[in-house]
Design a protein around this motif. Structure first.
Motif, short mmCIF file in Angstrom:
data_model
loop_
_atom_site.label_atom_id
_atom_site.label_comp_id
_atom_site.label_asym_id
_atom_site.label_seq_id
_atom_site.Cartn_x
_atom_site.Cartn_y
_atom_site.Cartn_z
N GLY A 102 62.80 21.90 38.90
CA GLY A 102 63.07 20.48 39.05
C GLY A 102 62.88 19.93 40.45
O GLY A 102 63.30 18.80 40.74
N GLN A 103 62.23 20.67 41.33
CA GLN A 103 62.07 20.23 42.71
C GLN A 103 60.84 19.33 42.88
O GLN A 103 59.89 19.41 42.11
N ARG A 104 60.92 18.48 43.88
CA ARG A 104 59.75 17.70 44.29
C ARG A 104 58.97 18.53 45.31
O ARG A 104 59.53 18.93 46.34
N VAL A 105 57.69 18.74 45.04
CA VAL A 105 56.84 19.50 45.95
C VAL A 105 55.77 18.56 46.49
O VAL A 105 55.09 17.87 45.73
N VAL A 106 55.62 18.54 47.82
CA VAL A 106 54.59 17.73 48.47
C VAL A 106 53.55 18.68 49.06
O VAL A 106 53.91 19.64 49.74
N TYR A 107 52.28 18.43 48.76
CA TYR A 107 51.22 19.21 49.39
C TYR A 107 50.49 18.35 50.41
O TYR A 107 50.06 17.24 50.12
N LEU A 108 50.36 18.87 51.64
CA LEU A 108 49.62 18.17 52.68
C LEU A 108 48.75 19.15 53.44
O LEU A 108 49.16 20.27 53.74
N SER A 109 47.51 18.74 53.69
CA SER A 109 46.61 19.54 54.52
C SER A 109 46.79 19.12 55.97
O SER A 109 47.60 18.25 56.28
N ASP A 110 46.05 19.75 56.87
CA ASP A 110 46.25 19.48 58.29
C ASP A 110 45.93 18.05 58.67
O ASP A 110 46.57 17.47 59.56
N ALA A 111 44.94 17.46 58.03
CA ALA A 111 44.54 16.09 58.36
C ALA A 111 43.77 15.50 57.19
O ALA A 111 42.95 16.17 56.57
N GLY A 112 44.06 14.24 56.89
CA GLY A 112 43.32 13.56 55.83
C GLY A 112 43.88 13.84 54.45
O GLY A 112 45.03 14.25 54.28
N THR A 113 43.06 13.61 53.46
CA THR A 113 43.46 13.73 52.06
C THR A 113 43.18 15.13 51.54
O THR A 113 42.03 15.59 51.62
N PRO A 114 44.19 15.82 51.01
CA PRO A 114 43.97 17.17 50.50
C PRO A 114 42.92 17.22 49.40
O PRO A 114 42.63 16.22 48.73
N ALA A 115 42.32 18.41 49.24
CA ALA A 115 41.33 18.70 48.19
C ALA A 115 39.98 18.04 48.43
O ALA A 115 39.11 18.09 47.57
N ILE A 116 39.80 17.40 49.59
CA ILE A 116 38.50 16.86 49.95
C ILE A 116 38.02 17.65 51.17
O ILE A 116 38.42 17.38 52.29
N SER A 117 37.21 18.69 50.92
CA SER A 117 36.81 19.65 51.94
C SER A 117 38.02 20.36 52.56
O SER A 117 37.96 20.83 53.69
#
Length: 325
Positions: free
Chosen positions: A120-135
Protein backbone atom coordinates in the motif's frame (compact mmCIF):
# COMPACT_ATOMS: atom_id res chain seq x y z
CA UNK A 1 15.72 20.57 8.72
CA UNK A 2 14.33 23.30 10.98
CA UNK A 3 12.37 26.25 9.58
CA UNK A 4 15.06 28.68 10.70
CA UNK A 5 17.63 26.69 8.73
CA UNK A 6 15.36 26.75 5.69
CA UNK A 7 15.10 30.51 5.84
CA UNK A 8 18.88 30.83 5.89
CA UNK A 9 19.39 28.54 2.91
CA UNK A 10 20.62 30.44 -0.16
CA UNK A 11 19.75 29.41 -3.70
CA UNK A 12 21.52 30.86 -6.71
CA UNK A 13 19.78 32.03 -9.83
CA UNK A 14 20.99 33.66 -13.04
CA UNK A 15 19.25 36.69 -14.47
CA UNK A 16 20.59 37.99 -17.79
CA UNK A 17 23.97 36.44 -17.03
CA UNK A 18 24.28 37.96 -13.56
CA UNK A 19 24.56 35.79 -10.47
CA UNK A 20 22.18 36.77 -7.72
CA UNK A 21 21.32 35.28 -4.34
CA UNK A 22 17.77 34.61 -3.29
CA UNK A 23 16.88 33.67 0.27
CA UNK A 24 14.74 30.60 -0.24
CA UNK A 25 11.69 30.02 1.93
CA UNK A 26 11.13 26.35 1.27
CA UNK A 27 8.34 26.16 3.82
CA UNK A 28 6.33 28.65 1.74
CA UNK A 29 7.13 26.82 -1.51
CA UNK A 30 6.04 23.48 -0.08
CA UNK A 31 2.91 25.04 1.35
CA UNK A 32 2.07 26.42 -2.10
CA UNK A 33 2.74 22.99 -3.60
CA UNK A 34 0.35 21.32 -1.20
CA UNK A 35 -2.32 23.97 -1.79
CA UNK A 36 -2.00 23.72 -5.57
CA UNK A 37 -2.24 19.91 -5.49
CA UNK A 38 -4.93 19.55 -2.84
CA UNK A 39 -7.79 19.19 -5.33
CA UNK A 40 -6.32 16.08 -6.94
CA UNK A 41 -6.14 12.71 -5.23
CA UNK A 42 -2.77 10.97 -5.14
CA UNK A 43 -3.70 7.44 -4.08
CA UNK A 44 -1.55 4.93 -2.26
CA UNK A 45 -0.32 1.70 -3.87
CA UNK A 46 0.66 3.59 -7.02
CA UNK A 47 3.91 4.18 -8.87
CA UNK A 48 4.53 7.85 -9.66
CA UNK A 49 6.91 8.54 -12.54
CA UNK A 50 8.25 11.98 -11.74
CA UNK A 51 10.23 14.37 -13.94
CA UNK A 52 13.05 16.33 -12.32
CA UNK A 53 14.90 19.42 -13.62
CA UNK A 54 17.45 18.89 -16.39
CA UNK A 55 19.80 21.38 -14.78
CA UNK A 56 18.04 24.35 -13.23
CA UNK A 57 16.56 23.55 -9.80
CA UNK A 58 13.88 26.20 -10.35
CA UNK A 59 12.29 24.03 -13.05
CA UNK A 60 10.59 21.70 -10.55
CA UNK A 61 6.78 21.62 -10.59
CA UNK A 62 4.59 22.32 -7.56
CA UNK A 63 2.82 19.00 -8.00
CA UNK A 64 6.19 17.22 -8.14
CA UNK A 65 7.16 18.79 -4.79
CA UNK A 66 3.85 17.71 -3.31
CA UNK A 67 4.23 14.11 -4.47
CA UNK A 68 7.85 13.94 -3.27
CA UNK A 69 6.68 14.83 0.24
CA UNK A 70 3.96 12.13 0.05
CA UNK A 71 6.33 9.39 -1.13
CA UNK A 72 6.93 6.39 1.08
CA UNK A 73 9.63 5.09 -1.24
CA UNK A 74 11.86 6.94 -3.71
CA UNK A 75 13.25 4.66 -6.40
CA UNK A 76 16.17 6.50 -7.95
CA UNK A 77 18.67 6.13 -10.75
CA UNK A 78 21.26 7.45 -8.28
CA UNK A 79 20.16 7.63 -4.64
CA UNK A 80 22.90 10.09 -3.63
CA UNK A 81 21.97 12.47 -6.43
CA UNK A 82 18.28 12.28 -5.53
CA UNK A 83 18.96 12.83 -1.82
CA UNK A 84 20.87 16.00 -2.69
CA UNK A 85 18.07 17.11 -5.02
CA UNK A 86 15.40 16.70 -2.32
CA UNK A 87 17.49 18.50 0.27
CA UNK A 88 17.76 21.37 -2.21
CA UNK A 89 13.99 21.77 -1.92
CA UNK A 90 13.95 21.36 1.86
CA UNK A 91 12.49 17.85 1.72
CA UNK A 92 14.06 15.41 4.14
CA UNK A 93 13.58 11.66 3.80
CA UNK A 94 15.35 8.92 5.78
CA UNK A 95 17.94 6.90 3.89
CA UNK A 96 15.66 3.86 4.26
CA UNK A 97 13.15 5.58 1.94
CA UNK A 98 15.58 5.46 -1.01
CA UNK A 99 15.87 2.48 -3.35
CA UNK A 100 18.45 2.27 -6.14
CA UNK A 101 16.91 1.46 -9.52
CA UNK A 102 19.14 1.86 -12.57
CA UNK A 103 19.85 0.17 -15.91
CA UNK A 104 21.89 -2.62 -14.30
CA UNK A 105 19.30 -3.73 -11.73
CA UNK A 106 15.97 -2.54 -13.12
CA UNK A 107 14.29 -5.95 -13.14
CA UNK A 108 15.31 -6.98 -9.62
CA UNK A 109 14.62 -3.51 -8.20
CA UNK A 110 11.21 -3.47 -9.90
CA UNK A 111 10.36 -6.62 -7.92
CA UNK A 112 11.13 -4.69 -4.72
CA UNK A 113 8.94 -1.82 -5.90
CA UNK A 114 6.05 -4.21 -6.48
CA UNK A 115 6.42 -5.58 -2.93
CA UNK A 116 6.20 -2.01 -1.63
CA UNK A 117 3.11 -1.36 -3.74
CA UNK A 118 1.51 -4.54 -2.45
CA UNK A 119 1.88 -3.14 1.06
CA UNK A 120 0.00 0.00 0.00
CA UNK A 121 2.95 2.39 -0.26
CA UNK A 122 3.36 5.27 -2.66
CA UNK A 123 6.49 4.76 -4.75
CA UNK A 124 8.04 7.62 -6.75
CA UNK A 125 10.55 6.88 -9.50
CA UNK A 126 12.92 9.66 -10.57
CA UNK A 127 15.97 9.59 -12.81
CA UNK A 128 18.93 11.92 -12.39
CA UNK A 129 17.52 14.59 -14.70
CA UNK A 130 14.46 15.01 -16.88
CA UNK A 131 11.63 12.59 -17.48
CA UNK A 132 12.27 8.92 -16.63
CA UNK A 133 12.12 6.22 -19.32
CA UNK A 134 13.22 8.65 -22.05
CA UNK A 135 16.83 7.59 -22.70
CA UNK A 136 16.90 6.74 -18.99
CA UNK A 137 15.77 3.69 -17.00
CA UNK A 138 12.11 3.38 -16.13
CA UNK A 139 10.30 1.76 -19.08
CA UNK A 140 10.88 -1.78 -17.81
CA UNK A 141 9.82 -0.74 -14.31
CA UNK A 142 6.58 0.75 -15.61
CA UNK A 143 5.79 -2.36 -17.69
CA UNK A 144 6.41 -4.73 -14.77
CA UNK A 145 4.34 -2.64 -12.37
CA UNK A 146 1.45 -2.45 -14.84
CA UNK A 147 1.65 -6.21 -15.43
CA UNK A 148 1.42 -6.70 -11.66
CA UNK A 149 -1.86 -4.80 -11.74
CA UNK A 150 -0.83 -1.51 -10.16
CA UNK A 151 -1.54 1.98 -11.40
CA UNK A 152 1.22 4.18 -12.82
CA UNK A 153 0.76 7.96 -12.64
CA UNK A 154 2.95 10.45 -14.56
CA UNK A 155 4.07 13.65 -12.85
CA UNK A 156 5.09 15.83 -15.83
CA UNK A 157 8.00 18.20 -15.84
CA UNK A 158 11.26 19.05 -17.54
CA UNK A 159 12.43 17.25 -20.68
CA UNK A 160 15.39 18.19 -22.86
CA UNK A 161 13.50 16.77 -25.87
CA UNK A 162 10.54 19.13 -25.70
CA UNK A 163 12.70 22.01 -24.48
CA UNK A 164 14.93 21.74 -27.55
CA UNK A 165 12.04 21.28 -29.97
CA UNK A 166 10.41 24.44 -28.64
CA UNK A 167 13.40 26.59 -29.64
CA UNK A 168 14.41 24.79 -32.82
CA UNK A 169 12.13 26.75 -35.11
CA UNK A 170 11.09 23.61 -36.98
CA UNK A 171 8.06 24.17 -39.15
CA UNK A 172 5.65 21.58 -40.46
CA UNK A 173 2.94 19.39 -39.00
CA UNK A 174 4.64 18.94 -35.62
CA UNK A 175 5.58 15.29 -36.09
CA UNK A 176 9.05 14.20 -35.02
CA UNK A 177 11.14 11.11 -34.37
CA UNK A 178 13.01 10.73 -31.09
CA UNK A 179 16.24 8.75 -31.48
CA UNK A 180 17.76 8.98 -28.02
CA UNK A 181 21.54 8.56 -28.11
CA UNK A 182 23.06 7.50 -31.42
CA UNK A 183 25.39 4.44 -31.38
CA UNK A 184 28.76 5.05 -29.75
CA UNK A 185 30.73 2.93 -32.25
CA UNK A 186 31.81 4.86 -35.32
CA UNK A 187 30.61 2.40 -37.98
CA UNK A 188 27.20 1.93 -36.38
CA UNK A 189 26.79 5.67 -35.87
CA UNK A 190 27.58 6.39 -39.53
CA UNK A 191 24.96 3.83 -40.59
CA UNK A 192 22.45 5.48 -38.27
CA UNK A 193 23.22 8.88 -39.77
CA UNK A 194 22.70 7.47 -43.25
CA UNK A 195 19.22 6.41 -42.16
CA UNK A 196 18.67 9.87 -40.69
CA UNK A 197 19.50 11.47 -44.02
CA UNK A 198 16.63 9.57 -45.67
CA UNK A 199 14.08 10.42 -42.99
CA UNK A 200 12.13 13.56 -43.94
CA UNK A 201 10.61 14.21 -40.51
CA UNK A 202 12.13 16.25 -37.69
CA UNK A 203 14.52 14.12 -35.63
CA UNK A 204 15.64 14.70 -32.07
CA UNK A 205 18.66 13.03 -30.50
CA UNK A 206 20.96 13.44 -27.52
CA UNK A 207 24.70 13.27 -27.06
CA UNK A 208 27.23 13.26 -24.22
CA UNK A 209 30.27 15.57 -24.19
CA UNK A 210 32.85 12.80 -24.54
CA UNK A 211 31.34 11.75 -27.90
CA UNK A 212 30.31 15.10 -29.34
CA UNK A 213 33.47 15.63 -31.44
CA UNK A 214 33.06 12.26 -33.15
CA UNK A 215 29.40 12.97 -33.84
CA UNK A 216 30.21 16.41 -35.26
CA UNK A 217 32.67 14.83 -37.68
CA UNK A 218 30.08 12.35 -38.92
CA UNK A 219 27.34 14.99 -39.18
CA UNK A 220 29.31 16.72 -41.91
CA UNK A 221 27.98 14.06 -44.28
CA UNK A 222 24.49 15.61 -43.93
CA UNK A 223 25.68 18.75 -45.71
CA UNK A 224 23.31 21.72 -45.73
CA UNK A 225 20.49 20.06 -43.80
CA UNK A 226 19.61 22.35 -40.91
CA UNK A 227 20.60 21.37 -37.40
CA UNK A 228 19.59 23.01 -34.12
CA UNK A 229 21.92 22.44 -31.20
CA UNK A 230 21.14 22.87 -27.51
CA UNK A 231 24.05 22.74 -25.09
CA UNK A 232 23.58 22.74 -21.32
CA UNK A 233 19.87 23.52 -21.60
CA UNK A 234 18.47 25.45 -18.61
CA UNK A 235 21.93 25.80 -17.03
CA UNK A 236 24.28 28.75 -16.57
CA UNK A 237 26.18 28.30 -19.84
CA UNK A 238 23.19 27.35 -22.01
CA UNK A 239 23.62 27.83 -25.75
CA UNK A 240 21.15 27.29 -28.56
CA UNK A 241 22.32 27.60 -32.16
CA UNK A 242 21.05 26.77 -35.64
CA UNK A 243 23.33 25.92 -38.55
CA UNK A 244 23.88 23.54 -41.47
CA UNK A 245 24.88 20.11 -40.17
CA UNK A 246 28.21 20.34 -41.96
CA UNK A 247 29.06 23.50 -39.95
CA UNK A 248 28.62 21.93 -36.52
CA UNK A 249 32.27 20.86 -36.21
CA UNK A 250 33.46 24.39 -36.91
CA UNK A 251 30.95 25.76 -34.38
CA UNK A 252 32.30 23.41 -31.71
CA UNK A 253 35.91 24.33 -32.41
CA UNK A 254 35.27 28.09 -32.33
CA UNK A 255 35.17 27.98 -28.51
CA UNK A 256 36.79 25.04 -26.63
CA UNK A 257 34.15 25.17 -23.88
CA UNK A 258 31.47 24.22 -26.40
CA UNK A 259 32.60 20.59 -26.34
CA UNK A 260 31.59 20.43 -22.68
CA UNK A 261 28.14 19.76 -21.35
CA UNK A 262 25.13 17.70 -22.38
CA UNK A 263 23.63 18.14 -25.85
CA UNK A 264 20.11 17.93 -27.26
CA UNK A 265 19.95 18.24 -31.04
CA UNK A 266 17.25 18.63 -33.68
CA UNK A 267 17.71 17.68 -37.32
CA UNK A 268 15.19 19.76 -39.24
CA UNK A 269 12.58 18.19 -41.55
CA UNK A 270 13.48 17.55 -45.14
CA UNK A 271 10.98 18.01 -47.92
CA UNK A 272 11.08 15.34 -50.61
CA UNK A 273 11.42 17.98 -53.28
CA UNK A 274 14.73 18.98 -51.72
CA UNK A 275 16.16 15.46 -51.99
CA UNK A 276 15.75 14.82 -55.70
CA UNK A 277 12.72 12.68 -54.92
CA UNK A 278 10.04 14.91 -56.39
CA UNK A 279 9.11 12.24 -58.96
CA UNK A 280 8.81 9.64 -56.20
CA UNK A 281 6.47 11.97 -54.35
CA UNK A 282 4.31 12.40 -57.45
CA UNK A 283 4.06 8.63 -57.91
CA UNK A 284 3.26 8.18 -54.22
CA UNK A 285 0.48 10.77 -54.36
CA UNK A 286 -1.15 8.96 -57.28
CA UNK A 287 -0.95 5.56 -55.60
CA UNK A 288 -2.29 6.84 -52.27
CA UNK A 289 -5.55 7.84 -53.91
CA UNK A 290 -6.31 4.19 -54.68
CA UNK A 291 -4.23 2.01 -52.34
CA UNK A 292 -3.48 1.48 -48.63
CA UNK A 293 -0.35 3.21 -47.33
CA UNK A 294 1.92 0.16 -47.15
CA UNK A 295 1.03 -1.01 -50.63
CA UNK A 296 1.40 2.47 -52.12
CA UNK A 297 4.79 2.93 -50.46
CA UNK A 298 6.09 -0.42 -51.68
CA UNK A 299 5.04 0.24 -55.25
CA UNK A 300 6.33 3.85 -55.21
CA UNK A 301 9.71 2.63 -53.92
CA UNK A 302 9.86 -0.12 -56.58
CA UNK A 303 8.96 2.31 -59.36
CA UNK A 304 11.17 5.23 -58.31
CA UNK A 305 14.01 3.59 -56.43
CA UNK A 306 13.46 6.03 -53.56
CA UNK A 307 14.13 4.90 -49.96
CA UNK A 308 11.06 3.11 -48.62
CA UNK A 309 11.37 4.55 -45.09
CA UNK A 310 11.39 8.11 -46.42
CA UNK A 311 8.33 7.44 -48.58
CA UNK A 312 6.53 5.76 -45.69
CA UNK A 313 7.13 8.73 -43.37
CA UNK A 314 5.93 11.07 -46.11
CA UNK A 315 2.85 8.93 -46.76
CA UNK A 316 1.81 9.02 -43.10
CA UNK A 317 1.81 12.79 -43.22
CA UNK A 318 -0.39 12.75 -46.32
CA UNK A 319 -2.73 9.92 -45.31
CA UNK A 320 -2.49 9.39 -41.54
CA UNK A 321 -5.76 7.50 -41.01
CA UNK A 322 -4.91 4.22 -39.16
CA UNK A 323 -7.48 2.26 -41.16
CA UNK A 324 -5.54 2.88 -44.38
CA UNK A 325 -2.73 0.64 -43.19
Amino acid sequence: MHAAQLHRRVAWCWVQGERCSVVSRFDSALSAAHDASAAQDHPAACLYVLATPIGNLADIGLRALHVLTLADVLACEDTRHSQTLLRGYGIDKPSSAFLALHQHNETSAAAQVIVRLQSGQRVVYLSDAGTPAISDPGAKLVALVQTAGFRVIPIPGASSVTAMLSVSGCEGDGSFVFLGFLPSKSTERQKALQRLSNEPRTQVFLEAPHRIQALAKDLQALGERELSVGRELSKQFEEVARMPAQAFMEWLETHPHRAKGEFAMVLHPLALENTGLAEAERVLDLLLTELPVKTAVKLAADISGAPRNALYAWALQKKPTPGND
